[in-house]
Design an enzyme around this catalytic site. Sequence first.
Site, mmCIF file in Angstrom:
data_model
loop_
_atom_site.group_PDB
_atom_site.id
_atom_site.type_symbol
_atom_site.label_atom_id
_atom_site.label_comp_id
_atom_site.label_asym_id
_atom_site.label_seq_id
_atom_site.Cartn_x
_atom_site.Cartn_y
_atom_site.Cartn_z
ATOM 1 N N ASP A 1 -7.181 -5.871 -33.105
ATOM 2 C CA ASP A 1 -6.636 -6.789 -32.114
ATOM 3 C C ASP A 1 -6.451 -8.196 -32.694
ATOM 4 O O ASP A 1 -6.937 -9.166 -32.141
ATOM 5 C CB ASP A 1 -7.620 -6.790 -30.922
ATOM 6 C CG ASP A 1 -7.191 -7.679 -29.789
ATOM 7 O OD1 ASP A 1 -5.983 -7.757 -29.520
ATOM 8 O OD2 ASP A 1 -8.073 -8.299 -29.162
ATOM 9 N N ASN B 1 -16.444 -2.877 -38.077
ATOM 10 C CA ASN B 1 -16.390 -3.265 -36.674
ATOM 11 C C ASN B 1 -15.838 -2.122 -35.848
ATOM 12 O O ASN B 1 -14.720 -1.642 -36.099
ATOM 13 C CB ASN B 1 -15.496 -4.481 -36.461
ATOM 14 C CG ASN B 1 -15.481 -4.913 -34.998
ATOM 15 O OD1 ASN B 1 -16.474 -5.403 -34.480
ATOM 16 N ND2 ASN B 1 -14.358 -4.708 -34.315
ATOM 17 N N ASN C 1 -20.901 -4.625 -29.159
ATOM 18 C CA ASN C 1 -19.777 -5.357 -28.567
ATOM 19 C C ASN C 1 -19.589 -4.794 -27.157
ATOM 20 O O ASN C 1 -19.284 -3.607 -27.005
ATOM 21 C CB ASN C 1 -18.499 -5.128 -29.374
ATOM 22 C CG ASN C 1 -18.601 -5.629 -30.808
ATOM 23 O OD1 ASN C 1 -19.555 -6.324 -31.160
ATOM 24 N ND2 ASN C 1 -17.624 -5.291 -31.633
ATOM 25 N N TYR D 1 -18.122 -5.190 -22.983
ATOM 26 C CA TYR D 1 -17.168 -5.855 -22.102
ATOM 27 C C TYR D 1 -17.316 -5.419 -20.643
ATOM 28 O O TYR D 1 -16.325 -5.270 -19.937
ATOM 29 C CB TYR D 1 -15.734 -5.628 -22.628
ATOM 30 C CG TYR D 1 -15.493 -6.430 -23.890
ATOM 31 C CD1 TYR D 1 -15.197 -7.790 -23.818
ATOM 32 C CD2 TYR D 1 -15.625 -5.841 -25.146
ATOM 33 C CE1 TYR D 1 -15.014 -8.545 -24.970
ATOM 34 C CE2 TYR D 1 -15.444 -6.595 -26.304
ATOM 35 C CZ TYR D 1 -15.139 -7.940 -26.212
ATOM 36 O OH TYR D 1 -14.970 -8.695 -27.351
ATOM 37 N N TYR E 1 -13.293 -5.268 -19.422
ATOM 38 C CA TYR E 1 -12.535 -4.014 -19.540
ATOM 39 C C TYR E 1 -13.119 -2.949 -18.619
ATOM 40 O O TYR E 1 -12.417 -2.033 -18.196
ATOM 41 C CB TYR E 1 -12.558 -3.507 -20.986
ATOM 42 C CG TYR E 1 -11.792 -4.383 -21.953
ATOM 43 C CD1 TYR E 1 -10.452 -4.685 -21.735
ATOM 44 C CD2 TYR E 1 -12.405 -4.902 -23.071
ATOM 45 C CE1 TYR E 1 -9.749 -5.491 -22.611
ATOM 46 C CE2 TYR E 1 -11.701 -5.703 -23.972
ATOM 47 C CZ TYR E 1 -10.369 -5.996 -23.735
ATOM 48 O OH TYR E 1 -9.676 -6.789 -24.607
ATOM 49 N N GLU F 1 -20.356 -9.154 -29.446
ATOM 50 C CA GLU F 1 -19.164 -9.523 -28.683
ATOM 51 C C GLU F 1 -19.456 -9.379 -27.202
ATOM 52 O O GLU F 1 -19.986 -8.343 -26.767
ATOM 53 C CB GLU F 1 -17.951 -8.624 -29.032
ATOM 54 C CG GLU F 1 -17.351 -8.899 -30.394
ATOM 55 C CD GLU F 1 -16.087 -8.073 -30.660
ATOM 56 O OE1 GLU F 1 -15.409 -7.663 -29.688
ATOM 57 O OE2 GLU F 1 -15.796 -7.847 -31.844
ATOM 58 N N TRP G 1 -17.464 -13.536 -27.858
ATOM 59 C CA TRP G 1 -16.110 -13.251 -28.330
ATOM 60 C C TRP G 1 -15.158 -14.078 -27.516
ATOM 61 O O TRP G 1 -15.098 -13.887 -26.324
ATOM 62 C CB TRP G 1 -15.782 -11.763 -28.184
ATOM 63 C CG TRP G 1 -14.513 -11.424 -28.912
ATOM 64 C CD1 TRP G 1 -13.292 -11.190 -28.356
ATOM 65 C CD2 TRP G 1 -14.367 -11.304 -30.332
ATOM 66 N NE1 TRP G 1 -12.387 -10.938 -29.338
ATOM 67 C CE2 TRP G 1 -13.003 -11.006 -30.560
ATOM 68 C CE3 TRP G 1 -15.222 -11.439 -31.422
ATOM 69 C CZ2 TRP G 1 -12.490 -10.838 -31.849
ATOM 70 C CZ3 TRP G 1 -14.714 -11.269 -32.682
ATOM 71 C CH2 TRP G 1 -13.356 -10.966 -32.886
ATOM 72 N N LYS H 1 -9.682 -14.876 -25.252
ATOM 73 C CA LYS H 1 -11.125 -14.899 -24.967
ATOM 74 C C LYS H 1 -11.820 -16.085 -25.622
ATOM 75 O O LYS H 1 -13.043 -16.194 -25.593
ATOM 76 C CB LYS H 1 -11.782 -13.592 -25.412
ATOM 77 C CG LYS H 1 -11.314 -12.404 -24.579
ATOM 78 C CD LYS H 1 -12.155 -11.163 -24.794
ATOM 79 C CE LYS H 1 -11.550 -9.991 -24.059
ATOM 80 N NZ LYS H 1 -10.259 -9.544 -24.620
HETATM 81 C C1 GCB Z 1 -13.244 -5.768 -29.411
HETATM 82 C C2 GCB Z 1 -12.854 -6.022 -30.826
HETATM 83 C C3 GCB Z 1 -12.158 -7.362 -31.007
HETATM 84 C C4 GCB Z 1 -11.170 -7.575 -29.871
HETATM 85 C C5 GCB Z 1 -11.947 -7.609 -28.580
HETATM 86 C C6 GCB Z 1 -11.033 -7.823 -27.361
HETATM 87 O O1 GCB Z 1 -14.092 -4.992 -29.121
HETATM 88 O O2 GCB Z 1 -13.929 -5.921 -31.726
HETATM 89 O O3 GCB Z 1 -11.507 -7.381 -32.252
HETATM 90 O O4 GCB Z 1 -10.407 -8.723 -30.028
HETATM 91 O O5 GCB Z 1 -12.618 -6.405 -28.407
HETATM 92 O O6 GCB Z 1 -10.849 -8.960 -26.960
HETATM 93 O O7 GCB Z 1 -10.496 -6.841 -26.867
#
Ligand code: GCB
Length: 597
Positions: free
Chosen positions: A160, A409, A463, A465, A469, A501, A546, A565
């Site tokens: 990304d 990663n 990581n 979210y 997400y 993250e 992140w 982000k």
């Molecule tokens: C992740 C990735 C990172 C992305 C981020 C996102 O898990 O490691 O490279 O930029 O999510 O913002 O989706």
Amino acid sequence: MLKPIATATRELIRLDGLWRFALDEAATPEPWSAELATALEAPVPASYNDVFADQAIHDHVGWVWYQRTARVPRGWAGDRVVLRVDAATHEGVVYVGGTKVAEHVGGYTPFEVDVTDLAPAGEEVRITIGVNNELTNETIPPGMISTTAAGKRKQGYRHDFYNYAGLARSVILYAVPPVRVADLTVTTDVDGSTGVIDYRVDVTGEAEVRVALTDAAGAEVATADGPSGQMTVTDAELWRPGRGYLYELRAEAVVGGEVVDVYELPVGIRSIRVDGALFLINGEPFYFRGFGKHEDSAFRGRGFDNVVMVHDFSLMDWIGANSFRTSHYPYAEEFLDYADRHGIVVIDETAAVGLNLGLGGGFHGGKSEPAYSPTMFNGNTQAAHAQGIRELIGRDKNHPSVVMWSIANEPDSIEDGAREYFAPLAALARELDPSRPITYANEYRGTFHNDRLADLFDVICLNRYYGWYIDTGDLESAALKLEAELRGWESTHGKPIIITEYGADTLAGLHAVGTQAWSEEFQVDLLRTYHEVFDRVEAVIGEQVWNFADFQTSQGVIRVDGNKKGVFTRDRRPKAAAFALRERWLAVGAADAEAGK
Ligand code: GCB
């Protein structure tokens, strides 16, 4: 691999500036054989993509050519002349005059070649560098090339961030004596108040080796003879987070009593250990506060720039961060030099991002075939990955700021083949550097129930979210799921956990009274929700948001001019979250300082 420096026996010139530049299709079939016929000039260091107002250059897939002349200083007669490229993303080929002298694959680590025979002292030479930005299933990072309906080649990838390319770091011509220090390896430990320094000096040619250590005031505190050995420093001043005290190790190659080469290396004396769920620096528990970052700025793309670097470090200091991860590739070595001097803690990552078919930029993507298979991530991918680990550790092993290697990663960690792919790589990293812990950054599908890799590593980096997400906008559910998961990892593995993250896309200037994803208030609320959970789970020993700043990505329906982000915008203005983080991190930092950490 030693960084080129100037000493009493070494000289260097940087070939930064404007180079002639052409896309491969605009160049003659052998662009190195004559002056490159082009009106374009490209800055070095910089990614070329955003420099020109030309979509074809921005979107180019394949080779481009850089060329310039350089005069070899007269005084270099009798020395070996070395040409070094700090980064050619992702593949480079170098010609001096009409002769091919070097080829290298891997876009974020340096390569160099002895060009003495083609670059005599006092002469002007033509240097041509080809750079290819193509990514395939067998490169690190991986990617895939397709042809559009309109017949254009298109580069796809599973990471990304934008596939910036070109000569993003310096090109250097330097002179070294024929018999010289070729490499240096230093590891340090702390025994009570004594600093222990193990060193190894590799020499090209036949020479004796002498080593001396001076403190920051220039006083000699230890000496040793021989290509390897140990030095001790009583009452050593340690390298600590927040205080990057550096000694200098001077290595001399001596022939017949005469010093023929001198190399000077900054050395920070410190120890790193993982003990249960603690990460200890100099025996003290360390808590990571900071960011996953990118090398990313307007116009330059991933091009190294001292202004951007110093400003970023200054903002990290302002906000109370003590660490960052070089997500998702090795950064310019200048970042590590700076971190060494200022006591910033670094998790140093390879470019292995996107080894995963089940994800797209942190969220769930379509998946049709096995990830680890002959036609996808295979033995050649693994070999390229191993080479990336060798080159990362080879370049960065002596930096005290680097406390851990992250070897990938968000790879697929749950499928058949994951363990077979990663076990040899983890073993390789340990063999190359037994002194540092290793980790990989895990994505959400790899839970403590089904992840097949965590036990190969020392620290669990997650990581996550939730609230973004997953359960978008629902921070109550996010908190419950996050805490349940963290406790699961804590009890199954008993290892330290860093959340490498967490965050939310946030449009600077968008405000809302209620819960509203993308607003500045929501980013603040999400971070606070996570922090409340982190503070309850003992094994959590770090939080890296992140991302430090908004950054460019490929085009897509979930990205508006890139990933948003950032806690800072792409031009480094603070969003509301920056002030909230500053409040938390300065308070924790002050408490640490009071406790003598
Ligand atoms: C992740 C990735 C990172 C992305 C981020 C996102 O898990 O490691 O490279 O930029 O999510 O913002 O989706």
